[in-house]
Design an enzyme around this catalytic site. Sequence first.
Site, mmCIF file in Angstrom:
data_model
loop_
_atom_site.group_PDB
_atom_site.id
_atom_site.type_symbol
_atom_site.label_atom_id
_atom_site.label_comp_id
_atom_site.label_asym_id
_atom_site.label_seq_id
_atom_site.Cartn_x
_atom_site.Cartn_y
_atom_site.Cartn_z
ATOM 1 N N GLY A 13 0.807 -1.222 0.000
ATOM 2 C CA GLY A 13 0.000 0.000 0.000
ATOM 3 C C GLY A 13 0.839 1.270 0.000
ATOM 4 C CG ASN A 14 4.923 1.235 1.512
ATOM 5 O OD1 ASN A 14 4.597 0.240 0.865
ATOM 6 N ND2 ASN A 14 6.151 1.433 1.933
ATOM 7 C CE LYS A 130 -8.230 -8.398 1.970
ATOM 8 N NZ LYS A 130 -7.065 -8.404 2.774
ATOM 9 C CE LYS A 214 1.412 -6.426 -1.674
ATOM 10 N NZ LYS A 214 1.110 -6.711 -0.283
ATOM 11 C CE LYS A 276 3.444 -7.208 3.848
ATOM 12 N NZ LYS A 276 2.471 -7.134 2.758
HETATM 13 P P1 ADP Z 1 1.318 -3.986 2.535
HETATM 14 O O1 ADP Z 1 0.382 -2.922 2.076
HETATM 15 O O2 ADP Z 1 2.728 -3.756 2.125
HETATM 16 O O3 ADP Z 1 0.814 -5.373 2.230
HETATM 17 P P2 ADP Z 1 0.598 -4.457 5.315
HETATM 18 O O4 ADP Z 1 0.165 -3.334 6.195
HETATM 19 O O5 ADP Z 1 -0.413 -5.426 4.842
HETATM 20 O O6 ADP Z 1 1.403 -3.802 4.117
HETATM 21 O O7 ADP Z 1 1.744 -5.282 6.072
HETATM 22 C C1 ADP Z 1 2.922 -4.677 6.555
HETATM 23 C C2 ADP Z 1 2.767 -4.326 8.036
HETATM 24 O O8 ADP Z 1 2.773 -5.509 8.834
HETATM 25 C C3 ADP Z 1 3.912 -3.541 8.626
HETATM 26 O O9 ADP Z 1 3.808 -2.179 8.339
HETATM 27 C C4 ADP Z 1 3.778 -3.845 10.135
HETATM 28 O O10 ADP Z 1 3.069 -2.823 10.786
HETATM 29 C C5 ADP Z 1 2.922 -5.094 10.179
HETATM 30 N N1 ADP Z 1 3.461 -6.218 10.943
HETATM 31 C C6 ADP Z 1 2.691 -7.106 11.602
HETATM 32 N N2 ADP Z 1 3.417 -8.052 12.201
HETATM 33 C C7 ADP Z 1 4.727 -7.766 11.913
HETATM 34 C C8 ADP Z 1 5.964 -8.390 12.257
HETATM 35 N N3 ADP Z 1 6.010 -9.497 12.987
HETATM 36 N N4 ADP Z 1 7.106 -7.824 11.789
HETATM 37 C C9 ADP Z 1 7.065 -6.703 11.030
HETATM 38 N N5 ADP Z 1 5.916 -6.079 10.684
HETATM 39 C C10 ADP Z 1 4.755 -6.591 11.117
HETATM 40 MG MG MG Z 2 -1.032 -6.210 2.955
#
Ligand code: ADP
Ligand code: MG
Length: 316
Positions: A13-14, A130, A214, A276
Amino acid sequence: MEKKKRIVIALGGNALGNTLPEQMTAVKITAKAIVDLIEEGCQVIVAHGNGPQVGMINNAMAALSRENPAQPNTPLSVCVAMSQAYIGYDLQNALREELLNRNIENIPVTTMITQVRVDLNDPAFQSPSKPIGHFMTEEEARAAEEQYGYVTKEDSGRGYRRVVASPKPVEIIETGAIRSLVEAGQIVIACGGGGIPVTLKDNHLKGAAAVIDKDFASELLAEELDADFLIILTAVEKAAIRYGKPDQQWLSHITTDQARRYISEGHFAPGSMLPKVEAAVKFAESKEGRTSLITLLEKAKEGIQGKTGTRISSPM
Ligand code: ADP
Ligand code: MG
Protein backbone atom coordinates in the site's frame (compact mmCIF):
# COMPACT_ATOMS: atom_id res chain seq x y z
CA MET A 1 27.46 -12.75 -19.77
CA GLU A 2 25.91 -13.86 -16.51
CA LYS A 3 22.22 -14.62 -16.81
CA LYS A 4 20.07 -11.79 -15.44
CA LYS A 5 18.39 -12.42 -12.12
CA ARG A 6 14.64 -12.55 -12.57
CA ILE A 7 12.74 -10.82 -9.80
CA VAL A 8 9.06 -10.53 -9.02
CA ILE A 9 8.41 -7.62 -6.71
CA ALA A 10 5.18 -7.18 -4.80
CA LEU A 11 4.36 -3.56 -3.99
CA GLY A 12 2.39 -2.80 -0.84
CA GLY A 13 0.00 0.00 0.00
CA ASN A 14 2.81 2.46 0.79
CA ALA A 15 4.05 2.23 -2.82
CA LEU A 16 0.79 3.69 -4.11
CA GLY A 17 -0.82 5.84 -1.39
CA ASN A 18 -4.51 6.26 -0.62
CA THR A 19 -5.79 9.01 -2.92
CA LEU A 20 -5.27 10.09 -6.52
CA PRO A 21 -2.73 12.83 -5.67
CA GLU A 22 -0.98 10.55 -3.16
CA GLN A 23 -0.59 7.86 -5.81
CA MET A 24 0.77 10.34 -8.33
CA THR A 25 3.53 11.27 -5.84
CA ALA A 26 4.12 7.79 -4.43
CA VAL A 27 4.76 6.16 -7.83
CA LYS A 28 7.76 8.44 -8.37
CA ILE A 29 9.50 6.94 -5.33
CA THR A 30 8.32 3.47 -6.35
CA ALA A 31 9.71 3.93 -9.87
CA LYS A 32 13.11 4.84 -8.39
CA ALA A 33 13.15 1.64 -6.35
CA ILE A 34 12.25 -0.44 -9.42
CA VAL A 35 14.78 1.21 -11.73
CA ASP A 36 17.45 0.73 -9.02
CA LEU A 37 16.89 -3.01 -9.47
CA ILE A 38 17.08 -2.68 -13.26
CA GLU A 39 20.42 -0.91 -12.84
CA GLU A 40 21.56 -3.78 -10.62
CA GLY A 41 21.11 -5.95 -13.73
CA CYS A 42 17.82 -7.58 -12.77
CA GLN A 43 14.80 -8.46 -14.87
CA VAL A 44 11.81 -7.07 -12.99
CA ILE A 45 8.15 -8.04 -12.96
CA VAL A 46 5.96 -5.79 -10.81
CA ALA A 47 2.88 -6.95 -8.91
CA HIS A 48 0.98 -4.69 -6.54
CA GLY A 49 -1.89 -4.33 -4.09
CA ASN A 50 -5.01 -2.23 -4.73
CA GLY A 51 -6.94 -1.99 -1.42
CA PRO A 52 -7.63 1.77 -1.36
CA GLN A 53 -7.96 2.03 -5.15
CA VAL A 54 -10.46 -0.78 -5.61
CA GLY A 55 -12.38 0.54 -2.58
CA MET A 56 -12.56 3.96 -4.19
CA ILE A 57 -13.68 2.58 -7.56
CA ASN A 58 -16.21 0.27 -5.93
CA ASN A 59 -17.73 3.18 -3.98
CA ALA A 60 -17.82 5.41 -7.05
CA MET A 61 -19.54 2.73 -9.11
CA ALA A 62 -22.04 2.09 -6.30
CA ALA A 63 -22.83 5.82 -6.21
CA LEU A 64 -23.35 5.74 -9.98
CA SER A 65 -25.95 2.99 -9.76
CA ARG A 66 -27.70 4.74 -6.86
CA GLU A 67 -27.89 7.89 -8.97
CA ASN A 68 -28.89 6.22 -12.19
CA PRO A 69 -31.01 3.08 -11.91
CA ALA A 70 -30.21 2.26 -15.56
CA GLN A 71 -26.63 1.52 -14.42
CA PRO A 72 -26.59 -1.84 -12.68
CA ASN A 73 -24.17 -2.61 -9.88
CA THR A 74 -20.56 -3.10 -11.04
CA PRO A 75 -19.14 -6.55 -10.24
CA LEU A 76 -16.11 -6.52 -7.96
CA SER A 77 -14.09 -8.30 -10.67
CA VAL A 78 -14.70 -5.35 -13.00
CA CYS A 79 -13.64 -2.93 -10.24
CA VAL A 80 -10.36 -4.87 -9.87
CA ALA A 81 -9.82 -4.65 -13.65
CA MET A 82 -10.35 -0.89 -13.49
CA SER A 83 -7.90 -0.58 -10.60
CA GLN A 84 -5.23 -2.53 -12.54
CA ALA A 85 -5.53 -0.15 -15.46
CA TYR A 86 -5.48 2.97 -13.27
CA ILE A 87 -2.49 1.86 -11.23
CA GLY A 88 -0.75 0.52 -14.34
CA TYR A 89 -1.15 3.90 -15.99
CA ASP A 90 0.53 5.78 -13.13
CA LEU A 91 3.31 3.18 -12.84
CA GLN A 92 3.97 3.06 -16.61
CA ASN A 93 4.15 6.83 -16.69
CA ALA A 94 6.50 7.12 -13.69
CA LEU A 95 8.72 4.23 -14.82
CA ARG A 96 9.13 5.65 -18.31
CA GLU A 97 10.21 8.98 -16.86
CA GLU A 98 12.61 7.45 -14.33
CA LEU A 99 14.20 5.24 -17.01
CA LEU A 100 14.70 8.22 -19.32
CA ASN A 101 16.12 10.29 -16.45
CA ARG A 102 18.80 7.61 -16.10
CA ASN A 103 19.39 7.41 -19.86
CA ILE A 104 17.88 3.95 -20.17
CA GLU A 105 16.02 4.08 -23.45
CA ASN A 106 15.52 0.50 -24.52
CA ILE A 107 13.22 -0.92 -21.86
CA PRO A 108 9.50 -0.74 -22.66
CA VAL A 109 6.95 -0.98 -19.84
CA THR A 110 3.64 -2.84 -20.17
CA THR A 111 0.72 -3.42 -17.86
CA MET A 112 -0.97 -6.77 -18.26
CA ILE A 113 -4.60 -6.91 -17.23
CA THR A 114 -4.38 -10.18 -15.33
CA GLN A 115 -7.05 -12.74 -14.50
CA VAL A 116 -6.30 -15.23 -11.76
CA ARG A 117 -8.27 -18.42 -11.41
CA VAL A 118 -9.63 -19.36 -8.02
CA ASP A 119 -11.39 -22.55 -7.00
CA LEU A 120 -15.09 -22.30 -6.10
CA ASN A 121 -14.45 -25.14 -3.64
CA ASP A 122 -11.87 -23.02 -1.80
CA PRO A 123 -13.03 -23.01 1.85
CA ALA A 124 -12.62 -19.20 1.85
CA PHE A 125 -15.92 -18.98 -0.08
CA GLN A 126 -17.71 -20.50 2.93
CA SER A 127 -16.47 -17.75 5.26
CA PRO A 128 -16.11 -14.38 3.52
CA SER A 129 -14.02 -12.18 5.79
CA LYS A 130 -12.52 -9.33 3.78
CA PRO A 131 -14.46 -6.06 4.27
CA ILE A 132 -14.73 -3.89 1.16
CA GLY A 133 -16.56 -0.74 0.12
CA HIS A 134 -18.57 1.85 2.02
CA PHE A 135 -20.17 1.59 5.45
CA MET A 136 -23.89 0.91 5.61
CA THR A 137 -26.60 1.15 8.26
CA GLU A 138 -28.21 -2.12 9.33
CA GLU A 139 -31.23 -1.47 7.05
CA GLU A 140 -28.99 -0.67 4.06
CA ALA A 141 -27.00 -3.82 4.74
CA ARG A 142 -30.16 -5.98 4.80
CA ALA A 143 -31.36 -4.34 1.57
CA ALA A 144 -28.01 -4.96 -0.15
CA GLU A 145 -28.07 -8.60 0.98
CA GLU A 146 -31.51 -9.02 -0.53
CA GLN A 147 -30.91 -7.02 -3.71
CA TYR A 148 -27.38 -8.12 -4.63
CA GLY A 149 -26.83 -11.28 -2.60
CA TYR A 150 -24.07 -9.56 -0.59
CA VAL A 151 -22.80 -10.93 2.67
CA THR A 152 -22.44 -8.08 5.17
CA LYS A 153 -20.88 -7.86 8.62
CA GLU A 154 -20.69 -5.33 11.40
CA ASP A 155 -17.20 -3.78 11.30
CA SER A 156 -15.74 -2.73 14.69
CA GLY A 157 -18.67 -0.51 15.73
CA ARG A 158 -18.40 1.64 12.61
CA GLY A 159 -21.39 0.20 10.75
CA TYR A 160 -21.96 -2.63 8.30
CA ARG A 161 -19.77 -3.48 5.34
CA ARG A 162 -19.83 -5.99 2.58
CA VAL A 163 -17.44 -8.87 3.14
CA VAL A 164 -16.03 -11.06 0.40
CA ALA A 165 -13.98 -14.23 0.28
CA SER A 166 -10.22 -14.22 -0.10
CA PRO A 167 -9.48 -17.51 -1.88
CA LYS A 168 -5.99 -18.71 -2.81
CA PRO A 169 -4.83 -18.09 -6.40
CA VAL A 170 -4.66 -21.28 -8.46
CA GLU A 171 -3.57 -20.23 -11.95
CA ILE A 172 -2.57 -17.01 -13.66
CA ILE A 173 -4.44 -16.96 -16.96
CA GLU A 174 -2.09 -14.49 -18.70
CA THR A 175 1.19 -16.20 -17.71
CA GLY A 176 2.10 -16.92 -21.34
CA ALA A 177 1.60 -13.31 -22.40
CA ILE A 178 3.54 -12.03 -19.39
CA ARG A 179 6.41 -14.43 -20.03
CA SER A 180 6.70 -13.36 -23.69
CA LEU A 181 7.00 -9.71 -22.66
CA VAL A 182 9.53 -10.48 -19.91
CA GLU A 183 11.62 -12.52 -22.33
CA ALA A 184 11.51 -9.65 -24.80
CA GLY A 185 13.15 -7.49 -22.13
CA GLN A 186 10.15 -5.50 -21.00
CA ILE A 187 9.20 -4.44 -17.48
CA VAL A 188 5.80 -6.01 -16.92
CA ILE A 189 3.25 -4.88 -14.36
CA ALA A 190 0.92 -7.80 -13.66
CA CYS A 191 -1.41 -9.38 -11.11
CA GLY A 192 -2.51 -5.98 -9.81
CA GLY A 193 -4.60 -6.26 -6.67
CA GLY A 194 -3.84 -9.98 -6.60
CA GLY A 195 -5.45 -10.34 -10.02
CA ILE A 196 -9.04 -10.33 -11.26
CA PRO A 197 -10.56 -13.37 -9.56
CA VAL A 198 -12.23 -15.71 -12.04
CA THR A 199 -13.64 -19.21 -11.94
CA LEU A 200 -13.53 -21.60 -14.88
CA LYS A 201 -16.56 -23.34 -16.39
CA ASP A 202 -15.89 -25.10 -19.69
CA ASN A 203 -14.11 -22.39 -21.69
CA HIS A 204 -15.72 -19.53 -19.83
CA LEU A 205 -13.95 -17.51 -17.15
CA LYS A 206 -16.47 -15.89 -14.86
CA GLY A 207 -15.58 -12.97 -12.58
CA ALA A 208 -15.87 -13.95 -8.92
CA ALA A 209 -16.96 -11.73 -6.02
CA ALA A 210 -13.70 -12.16 -4.16
CA VAL A 211 -10.32 -10.57 -3.59
CA ILE A 212 -7.04 -12.43 -3.88
CA ASP A 213 -4.22 -11.54 -1.52
CA LYS A 214 -1.51 -9.81 -3.56
CA ASP A 215 1.27 -11.50 -1.57
CA PHE A 216 -0.01 -14.97 -2.61
CA ALA A 217 -0.70 -13.93 -6.21
CA SER A 218 2.84 -12.49 -6.49
CA GLU A 219 4.24 -15.74 -5.13
CA LEU A 220 2.39 -17.76 -7.77
CA LEU A 221 3.53 -15.34 -10.47
CA ALA A 222 7.15 -15.75 -9.33
CA GLU A 223 6.80 -19.55 -9.48
CA GLU A 224 5.12 -19.53 -12.89
CA LEU A 225 7.81 -17.23 -14.35
CA ASP A 226 10.59 -19.30 -12.76
CA ALA A 227 11.92 -16.22 -10.96
CA ASP A 228 15.04 -16.30 -8.79
CA PHE A 229 13.70 -13.83 -6.23
CA LEU A 230 10.39 -12.83 -4.76
CA ILE A 231 10.76 -9.42 -3.15
CA ILE A 232 7.88 -8.17 -1.03
CA LEU A 233 8.26 -4.42 -0.60
CA THR A 234 6.32 -2.96 2.28
CA ALA A 235 6.35 -0.38 5.07
CA VAL A 236 8.91 -2.13 7.33
CA GLU A 237 12.57 -2.88 6.63
CA LYS A 238 12.38 -6.34 8.18
CA ALA A 239 9.90 -8.76 9.68
CA ALA A 240 10.26 -9.15 13.42
CA ILE A 241 9.47 -11.60 16.14
CA ARG A 242 7.72 -10.19 19.20
CA TYR A 243 6.83 -7.27 16.92
CA GLY A 244 6.09 -4.06 18.80
CA LYS A 245 7.14 -5.53 22.16
CA PRO A 246 10.11 -4.28 24.18
CA ASP A 247 12.10 -7.42 23.31
CA GLN A 248 11.27 -7.26 19.60
CA GLN A 249 13.91 -8.75 17.36
CA TRP A 250 14.32 -7.99 13.65
CA LEU A 251 14.96 -10.99 11.41
CA SER A 252 17.76 -10.81 8.85
CA HIS A 253 18.34 -14.22 7.34
CA ILE A 254 16.17 -17.14 8.30
CA THR A 255 15.45 -20.57 6.89
CA THR A 256 11.99 -21.66 5.85
CA ASP A 257 11.94 -23.98 8.89
CA GLN A 258 12.61 -21.09 11.24
CA ALA A 259 9.98 -19.00 9.47
CA ARG A 260 7.44 -21.78 9.86
CA ARG A 261 8.20 -22.02 13.57
CA TYR A 262 7.73 -18.28 14.02
CA ILE A 263 4.46 -18.49 12.07
CA SER A 264 3.16 -21.21 14.39
CA GLU A 265 4.22 -19.17 17.43
CA GLY A 266 1.99 -16.34 16.13
CA HIS A 267 4.67 -13.68 15.54
CA PHE A 268 3.16 -12.31 12.32
CA ALA A 269 -0.17 -10.47 12.22
CA PRO A 270 -2.83 -12.10 10.01
CA GLY A 271 -3.79 -9.84 7.11
CA SER A 272 -0.49 -7.94 7.13
CA MET A 273 2.85 -9.69 7.82
CA LEU A 274 1.56 -13.27 7.96
CA PRO A 275 0.63 -13.61 4.26
CA LYS A 276 4.03 -12.16 3.32
CA VAL A 277 5.99 -14.67 5.39
CA GLU A 278 3.74 -17.51 4.20
CA ALA A 279 4.24 -16.48 0.56
CA ALA A 280 7.98 -16.08 1.15
CA VAL A 281 8.25 -19.60 2.60
CA LYS A 282 6.20 -21.12 -0.22
CA PHE A 283 8.38 -19.52 -2.89
CA ALA A 284 11.69 -20.40 -1.21
CA GLU A 285 10.61 -24.04 -0.98
CA SER A 286 9.16 -24.29 -4.48
CA LYS A 287 12.48 -25.00 -6.19
CA GLU A 288 16.16 -25.02 -5.34
CA GLY A 289 17.89 -21.65 -5.61
CA ARG A 290 14.80 -19.54 -5.04
CA THR A 291 15.01 -16.85 -2.37
CA SER A 292 12.44 -14.53 -0.84
CA LEU A 293 13.04 -11.12 0.65
CA ILE A 294 10.80 -8.83 2.66
CA THR A 295 11.96 -5.24 2.99
CA LEU A 296 11.15 -1.57 2.80
CA LEU A 297 10.30 -0.13 -0.62
CA GLU A 298 13.19 2.34 -0.46
CA LYS A 299 15.64 -0.45 0.47
CA ALA A 300 14.98 -2.73 -2.50
CA LYS A 301 18.47 -2.21 -3.91
CA GLU A 302 20.29 -2.77 -0.62
CA GLY A 303 18.03 -5.77 -0.09
CA ILE A 304 19.01 -7.45 -3.36
CA GLN A 305 22.67 -6.70 -2.54
CA GLY A 306 22.18 -8.69 0.67
CA LYS A 307 22.61 -5.69 2.95
CA THR A 308 19.19 -5.55 4.57
CA GLY A 309 15.70 -6.99 4.74
CA THR A 310 14.46 -10.36 5.93
CA ARG A 311 15.81 -13.01 3.59
CA ILE A 312 14.11 -16.39 3.64
CA SER A 313 15.74 -19.34 1.98
CA SER A 314 15.39 -23.06 2.06
CA PRO A 315 18.31 -25.11 3.40
CA MET A 316 17.92 -27.79 0.65
P1 ADP B 1 1.32 -3.99 2.53
O1 ADP B 1 0.38 -2.92 2.08
O2 ADP B 1 2.73 -3.76 2.13
O3 ADP B 1 0.81 -5.37 2.23
P2 ADP B 1 0.60 -4.46 5.32
O4 ADP B 1 0.17 -3.33 6.20
O5 ADP B 1 -0.41 -5.43 4.84
O6 ADP B 1 1.40 -3.80 4.12
O7 ADP B 1 1.74 -5.28 6.07
C1 ADP B 1 2.92 -4.68 6.56
C2 ADP B 1 2.77 -4.33 8.04
O8 ADP B 1 2.77 -5.51 8.83
C3 ADP B 1 3.91 -3.54 8.63
O9 ADP B 1 3.81 -2.18 8.34
C4 ADP B 1 3.78 -3.84 10.13
O10 ADP B 1 3.07 -2.82 10.79
C5 ADP B 1 2.92 -5.09 10.18
N1 ADP B 1 3.46 -6.22 10.94
C6 ADP B 1 2.69 -7.11 11.60
N2 ADP B 1 3.42 -8.05 12.20
C7 ADP B 1 4.73 -7.77 11.91
C8 ADP B 1 5.96 -8.39 12.26
N3 ADP B 1 6.01 -9.50 12.99
N4 ADP B 1 7.11 -7.82 11.79
C9 ADP B 1 7.06 -6.70 11.03
N5 ADP B 1 5.92 -6.08 10.68
C10 ADP B 1 4.76 -6.59 11.12
MG1 MG C 1 -1.03 -6.21 2.95
